[in-house]
Scaffold this active site. Structure first.
Site, PDB file in Angstrom:
ATOM      1  N   LYS A  18      -4.585   2.144   1.402  1.00 35.50           N
ATOM      2  CA  LYS A  18      -5.645   2.763   2.198  1.00 35.50           C
ATOM      3  C   LYS A  18      -5.312   4.225   2.320  1.00 35.50           C
ATOM      4  O   LYS A  18      -4.240   4.583   2.752  1.00 35.50           O
ATOM      5  CB  LYS A  18      -5.686   2.150   3.600  1.00 35.50           C
ATOM      6  N   ASP A  54       0.826  -1.204   0.000  1.00 32.07           N
ATOM      7  CA  ASP A  54       0.000   0.000   0.000  1.00 32.07           C
ATOM      8  C   ASP A  54       0.858   1.250   0.000  1.00 32.07           C
ATOM      9  O   ASP A  54       2.072   1.181  -0.048  1.00 32.07           O
ATOM     10  CB  ASP A  54      -1.046  -0.011   1.116  1.00 32.07           C
ATOM     11  N   MET A 104      -1.204   9.309  12.758  1.00 32.58           N
ATOM     12  CA  MET A 104      -2.578   9.458  12.246  1.00 32.58           C
ATOM     13  C   MET A 104      -3.311  10.589  12.969  1.00 32.58           C
ATOM     14  O   MET A 104      -4.466  10.449  13.386  1.00 32.58           O
ATOM     15  CB  MET A 104      -3.361   8.142  12.408  1.00 32.58           C
ATOM     16  N   GLY A 123       4.521   0.161   5.083  1.00 35.95           N
ATOM     17  CA  GLY A 123       5.403   1.215   5.566  1.00 35.95           C
ATOM     18  C   GLY A 123       5.729   0.985   7.030  1.00 35.95           C
ATOM     19  O   GLY A 123       4.912   0.433   7.781  1.00 35.95           O
ATOM     20  N   GLY A 124       6.925   1.382   7.433  1.00 31.34           N
ATOM     21  CA  GLY A 124       7.307   1.280   8.845  1.00 31.34           C
ATOM     22  C   GLY A 124       7.415  -0.157   9.279  1.00 31.34           C
ATOM     23  O   GLY A 124       8.041  -0.983   8.616  1.00 31.34           O
ATOM     24  N   ASP A 125       6.786  -0.477  10.405  1.00 29.17           N
ATOM     25  CA  ASP A 125       6.762  -1.835  10.943  1.00 29.17           C
ATOM     26  C   ASP A 125       5.313  -2.335  10.907  1.00 29.17           C
ATOM     27  O   ASP A 125       4.406  -1.597  11.288  1.00 29.17           O
ATOM     28  CB  ASP A 125       7.283  -1.800  12.393  1.00 29.17           C
TER      29      ASP A 125
HETATM   30  N1  SAH Z   1       3.239   0.838  10.396  1.00 21.15           N
HETATM   31  C1  SAH Z   1       3.568   2.241  10.237  1.00 21.15           C
HETATM   32  C2  SAH Z   1       2.487   3.159  10.777  1.00 21.15           C
HETATM   33  C3  SAH Z   1       1.161   3.011  10.055  1.00 21.15           C
HETATM   34  S1  SAH Z   1      -0.076   4.106  10.639  1.00 21.15           S
HETATM   35  C4  SAH Z   1       4.927   2.515  10.887  1.00 21.15           C
HETATM   36  O1  SAH Z   1       5.420   1.708  11.675  1.00 21.15           O
HETATM   37  O2  SAH Z   1       5.525   3.544  10.564  1.00 21.15           O
HETATM   38  C5  SAH Z   1       0.052   5.401   9.465  1.00 21.15           C
HETATM   39  C6  SAH Z   1       0.660   6.615  10.100  1.00 21.15           C
HETATM   40  O3  SAH Z   1       2.064   6.450  10.229  1.00 21.15           O
HETATM   41  C7  SAH Z   1       0.511   7.876   9.283  1.00 21.15           C
HETATM   42  O4  SAH Z   1      -0.766   8.462   9.469  1.00 21.15           O
HETATM   43  C8  SAH Z   1       1.604   8.730   9.885  1.00 21.15           C
HETATM   44  O5  SAH Z   1       1.232   9.243  11.144  1.00 21.15           O
HETATM   45  C9  SAH Z   1       2.690   7.700  10.103  1.00 21.15           C
HETATM   46  N2  SAH Z   1       3.656   7.622   8.987  1.00 21.15           N
HETATM   47  C10 SAH Z   1       3.934   6.545   8.247  1.00 21.15           C
HETATM   48  N3  SAH Z   1       4.887   6.820   7.345  1.00 21.15           N
HETATM   49  C11 SAH Z   1       5.227   8.126   7.516  1.00 21.15           C
HETATM   50  C12 SAH Z   1       6.152   9.004   6.903  1.00 21.15           C
HETATM   51  N4  SAH Z   1       6.933   8.610   5.913  1.00 21.15           N
HETATM   52  N5  SAH Z   1       6.211  10.262   7.358  1.00 21.15           N
HETATM   53  C13 SAH Z   1       5.446  10.684   8.378  1.00 21.15           C
HETATM   54  N6  SAH Z   1       4.558   9.895   8.984  1.00 21.15           N
HETATM   55  C14 SAH Z   1       4.442   8.633   8.577  1.00 21.15           C
END
Ligand code: SAH
Length: 358
Positions: free
Chosen positions: A172, A152, A287, A203-205
């Site tokens: 999403k 996504d 978020m 994205g992220g974890d």
């Molecule tokens: N699993 C993800 C978070 C998902 S929730 C993680 O661990 O990073 C989605 C939220 O993550 C977004 O609304 C924002 O608050 C944050 N987020 C994710 N990627 C981002 C980015 N590159 N820059 C800033 N905020 C980010």
């Protein structure tokens, strides 16, 4: 030995106008890699996968939602054309049209087919905050070995460029189109049951507001082997990329990561904002763009010092990264004035005012 008919090169596309023909799964990695490299991207395609449509909506690229026309290669004033329609004949036609007007055209080649999968499996891969350099080595290996990547919009989609994988985009978008989680679980299970190596790239974890736990449950219930490759969460990396350490000796002995998707007082909220205001930890809000005014107001009403430093980092790790600073009483208005939208992270606490020069 076959004589080479090409010459590999890395093109300095930063600041240059690049036309991509195609906006399907085949174009996704190309488009995002060009964006990561700083190109001004224009896309022509009648339909787009969600992540490309989202980039267009956010003004990161321009999307002409219509069929390709031969006049586009010159008319859209691109210095480089990338033909990634997923249809060989159409790609060849774009390349010929570009050659006819003296424009360079790249038709991306996918890597050689990998060995047949021996049994279906799912790997949840945390992709980091968006820069392809911030996915882990294990995560990248899993993506390369995959037959299908379910992804996504917050995932580092540039890593998919030139890979021989099928991409399913289930993006999403806050308050926009989305694929329900049950549907995503069903896709993961079905693809693995068909004997394919599936990567769920996020994205992220995947376990930080990523619904990874539900995906593990769904796979396990269906008897699918599932593995987890942790990722660099934006909750820590976002502040770090803005120079904000989430802990710092003398400033903070801890941090609390929170979802702000519902405001304080909302019946769906389970957070104790009064306790958070007194917690003495940094607050890292995810978020929480639309809800920032309500959250900061509640924190101040519950006794948090209004001069507590605050900073918002939007599009962390992406070429469009922006940082807005202030204090807990001013940050919401500053974020609004700056026209910041999701994805963004807000840090509230002394570390948000951290200045390495002391
Ligand atoms: N699993 C993800 C978070 C998902 S929730 C993680 O661990 O990073 C989605 C939220 O993550 C977004 O609304 C924002 O608050 C944050 N987020 C994710 N990627 C981002 C980015 N590159 N820059 C800033 N905020 C980010």
């Amino acid at each position: 030995m076959a004589r080479s008919t090409g010459f590999g090169a890395t093109l300095p596309v930063s600041g240059r106008r690049v036309l991509v023909v195609g906006a399907g799964a085949d174009a996704l990695g190309q488009v995002v890699a060009l964006r990561d490299a700083g190109a001004a991207v224009t896309v022509v395609a009648p339909e787009a996968v969600q992540s490309i449509a989202d980039l267009a909506e956010r003004g990161v690229l321009q999307w002409h939602s219509r069929a390709y026309e031969a006049a586009d290669v010159a008319g859209l004033e691109a210095e480089l054309v990338v033909a990634a329609t997923g249809e060989r004949d159409l790609d060849a036609r774009v390349a010929a049209d570009a050659a006819a007007v003296g424009r360079w055209c790249v038709v991306p080649e996918v890597q050689a087919r990998k060995a047949e999968a021996t049994g279906g499996s799912v790997v949840l891969v945390g992709g980091g905050p968006g820069d392809p350099g911030l996915i882990t080595v294990a995560g990248m290996e899993a993506v390369r070995a995959a037959d299908v990547v379910v992804t996504d919009r917050l995932a580092p989609l540039g890593v998919l460029k030139d890979l021989d994988v099928e991409v399913i985009d289930v993006g999403k978008i806050p308050r926009g189109r989305f694929t329900p989680q049950e549907e995503i679980n069903r896709i993961l299970v079905e693809q693995a049951q068909a004997g394919r190596r599936v990567v769920r790239l996020k994205g992220g974890d995947n376990f930080v507001f990523g619904r990874g736990g539900e995906e593990v449950e769904a796979c396990t219930a269906a008897g699918i082997p599932v593995e987890v490759v942790p990722g660099v969460t934006s909750a820590i990396a976002g502040p770090a990329l803005a120079g904000i350490p989430v802990t710092h000796r003398g400033l903070s002995q801890g941090f609390t990561v929170l979802s702000g998707h519902v405001p304080p007082g909302d019946p769906r909220s389970t957070l104790d904002w009064a306790a958070l205001a007194r917690s003495g930890t940094d607050l890292v809000l995810l978020m929480a763009v639309a809800t920032l005014p309500a959250i900061t107001e509640a924190l101040i009403a519950e006794g948090l010092d209004p001069t507590t430093p605050a900073a918002t980092v939007a599009d962390a790790a992406l070429p469009t990264q922006r940082v807005v600073r202030g204090d807990v009483s001013s940050i919401a208005a500053r974020v609004d004035e700056a026209g910041i939208g999701a994805p963004a992270i807000t840090v509230i606490g002394l570390v948000a005012g951290f200045d390495p020069r002391g």
